[in-house]
Write an enzyme that holds these catalytic residues in place. Sequence first.
Site, PDB file in Angstrom:
ATOM      1  N   GLY A  18       0.833  -1.205   0.000  1.00  0.00           N
ATOM      2  CA  GLY A  18       0.000   0.000   0.000  1.00  0.00           C
ATOM      3  C   GLY A  18       0.857   1.240   0.000  1.00  0.00           C
ATOM      4  CB  SER A  20       1.247   3.424  -4.872  1.00  0.00           C
ATOM      5  OG  SER A  20      -0.127   3.250  -4.552  1.00  0.00           O
ATOM      6  CG  ASN A  69      -5.716  -8.282  -4.028  1.00  0.00           C
ATOM      7  OD1 ASN A  69      -5.689  -8.049  -2.814  1.00  0.00           O
ATOM      8  ND2 ASN A  69      -6.831  -8.632  -4.637  1.00  0.00           N
ATOM      9  CB  VAL A  70      -1.855  -7.919   0.569  1.00  0.00           C
ATOM     10  CG1 VAL A  70      -0.720  -6.977   0.174  1.00  0.00           C
ATOM     11  CG2 VAL A  70      -3.064  -7.137   1.100  1.00  0.00           C
ATOM     12  CB  SER A 148      -6.669   1.972  12.844  1.00  0.00           C
ATOM     13  OG  SER A 148      -7.556   3.044  13.097  1.00  0.00           O
ATOM     14  CE1 TYR A 165      -9.309   0.565   8.243  1.00  0.00           C
ATOM     15  CE2 TYR A 165      -9.969   1.623  10.301  1.00  0.00           C
ATOM     16  CZ  TYR A 165      -9.041   1.441   9.294  1.00  0.00           C
ATOM     17  OH  TYR A 165      -7.850   2.129   9.332  1.00  0.00           O
ATOM     18  CE  LYS A 169      -6.350  -1.108   9.506  1.00  0.00           C
ATOM     19  NZ  LYS A 169      -5.095  -1.411   8.775  1.00  0.00           N
TER      20      LYS A 169
END
Length: 258
Positions: A18, A20, A69-70, A148, A165, A169
């Site tokens: 991630g 970029s 794509n992980v 996060s 999400y 995390k």
Amino acid sequence: MHVAELFNIRGKVALVTGGSMGLGEQMARALAEAGANVAVSARNLERCEATAGAIQKECDVKTMAVQCNVAEENQVRKMVEDVMSRFGRIDILVNNAGTTWGAPALDYPARGWDKVMDVNVKGTFLCCQYAGREMVRQGNGKIINIASVAGLMGSAPEKMDAVAYTTSKGAVIMLTRDLAAKWARHNINVNAIAPGWFPTDMTAWTIETRGDILTRDVPMKRYGKDYELKGAALFLASEASSYVTGHTLFVDGGEVIV
């Protein structure tokens, strides 16, 4: 060791997933500015190539772009193989690739849950696993998982309505602790950074629509700036953190302590 040597990573090889754009690019640049050669990975190869090219030009280090794509094991395997083929080792892994899906918990679609878990949890584990095998062979390594503050506390739906999400995390934080305990004998440090609110493509909609709520509980009353993860990344990537493992470093303006 002199303090300058503690933070010296010149000549090391870092792989940033991630990397970029957004926080990943910020950390990739930090490691390159400190002298590390950097492999920038993301799903969009053109963006990876642009970022890697800019970093190489600005920082005078070696870089490469890797499409991955992980969430796909075969792609993670190839990514690690490609980096090993180019550089011969991986000293630092920054697991920054991530995604989110917003919806009320009562209506949360299974496909959204699966997408977030596949990228944020399975993807982080796969990258740790494949890079970790190389680090075990080397006898050392630094892994930095990007978690996060959302993984440490619940949020009212008015503030953040993305249950997969936050759950993912929290899982990243636990994964970090467990791998740290398992791989310490191999001289591999596994730590996490838990950012608070930083303006990125992923957070743009939330900040635009709920901005007045987001910083209400942040003692510093502001978002993170575009350089404020650099120091944390360098610390955890360098010998300065050689006796730190299983730790989650909060870079959040104090939100978690409130």
